[in-house]
Design a protein around this motif. Structure first.
Motif, PDB file in Angstrom:
ATOM      1  N   UNK A  66      38.068 -19.059 -24.722  1.00  0.00           N
ATOM      2  CA  UNK A  66      37.387 -19.654 -25.868  1.00  0.00           C
ATOM      3  C   UNK A  66      36.168 -18.824 -26.267  1.00  0.00           C
ATOM      4  N   UNK A  67      35.396 -18.382 -25.284  1.00  0.00           N
ATOM      5  CA  UNK A  67      34.202 -17.581 -25.561  1.00  0.00           C
ATOM      6  C   UNK A  67      34.591 -16.246 -26.173  1.00  0.00           C
ATOM      7  N   UNK A  68      35.617 -15.599 -25.616  1.00  0.00           N
ATOM      8  CA  UNK A  68      36.051 -14.301 -26.148  1.00  0.00           C
ATOM      9  C   UNK A  68      36.566 -14.435 -27.582  1.00  0.00           C
ATOM     10  N   UNK A  69      37.307 -15.503 -27.843  1.00  0.00           N
ATOM     11  CA  UNK A  69      37.820 -15.732 -29.191  1.00  0.00           C
ATOM     12  C   UNK A  69      36.676 -15.988 -30.164  1.00  0.00           C
ATOM     13  N   UNK A  70      35.719 -16.792 -29.749  1.00  0.00           N
ATOM     14  CA  UNK A  70      34.576 -17.111 -30.609  1.00  0.00           C
ATOM     15  C   UNK A  70      33.774 -15.857 -30.936  1.00  0.00           C
ATOM     16  N   UNK A  71      33.653 -14.943 -29.976  1.00  0.00           N
ATOM     17  CA  UNK A  71      32.850 -13.738 -30.188  1.00  0.00           C
ATOM     18  C   UNK A  71      33.502 -12.759 -31.163  1.00  0.00           C
ATOM     19  N   UNK A  72      34.745 -12.966 -31.499  1.00  0.00           N
ATOM     20  CA  UNK A  72      35.419 -12.087 -32.458  1.00  0.00           C
ATOM     21  C   UNK A  72      34.947 -12.366 -33.884  1.00  0.00           C
ATOM     22  N   UNK A  73      34.327 -13.536 -34.097  1.00  0.00           N
ATOM     23  CA  UNK A  73      33.809 -13.885 -35.414  1.00  0.00           C
ATOM     24  C   UNK A  73      32.359 -13.428 -35.528  1.00  0.00           C
ATOM     25  N   UNK A  74      31.946 -12.995 -36.721  1.00  0.00           N
ATOM     26  CA  UNK A  74      30.538 -12.613 -36.906  1.00  0.00           C
ATOM     27  C   UNK A  74      29.619 -13.809 -36.627  1.00  0.00           C
ATOM     28  N   UNK A  75      28.408 -13.499 -36.200  1.00  0.00           N
ATOM     29  CA  UNK A  75      27.459 -14.545 -35.805  1.00  0.00           C
ATOM     30  C   UNK A  75      27.160 -15.509 -36.954  1.00  0.00           C
ATOM     31  N   UNK A  76      27.038 -15.015 -38.179  1.00  0.00           N
ATOM     32  CA  UNK A  76      26.703 -15.907 -39.294  1.00  0.00           C
ATOM     33  C   UNK A  76      27.823 -16.929 -39.538  1.00  0.00           C
TER      34      UNK A  76
END
Length: 90
Positions: A66-76
């Motif tokens: 879940x964390x790795x998938x979430x980090x694929x999206x830009x922070x904004x």
């Protein structure tokens, strides 16, 4: 095998729980902890809890994914889009 009279000890056993608890294994676990474990240790952790279910522990494989998938999206996007989406399912 629990040889003690459970009915006589039930009020004492449930006094250790701070919330409703409906696991029938509490009786043998109590006597095991009281009689056997207490002779050797002060604190024993059984591993029963919500950490695994609610993904509190960050090292569990589903949480890592879940964390790795979430980090694929830009922070904004993570900050502006994810919270409203999460609120839809809350």
């Amino acid at each position: 095998m629990v040889h003690q009279n459970v009915a006589e000890n039930l009020e004492h056993i449930v006094s250790y729980f701070d919330e409703p608890f409906a696991d029938p294994s509490l009786v043998p676990t109590f006597f095991l902890s009281l009689k056997l474990a207490r002779a050797q240790v002060t604190v024993a952790i059984a591993g029963d809890g919500g950490d695994e279910v609610f993904a509190v522990m960050k090292n569990t494989p589903p949480m890592i994914l879940k964390i790795k998938l979430r980090q694929k999206f830009p922070k904004f996007i993570r900050k502006s889009v994810f919270p409203p989406l999460a609120n839809l399912f809350a």
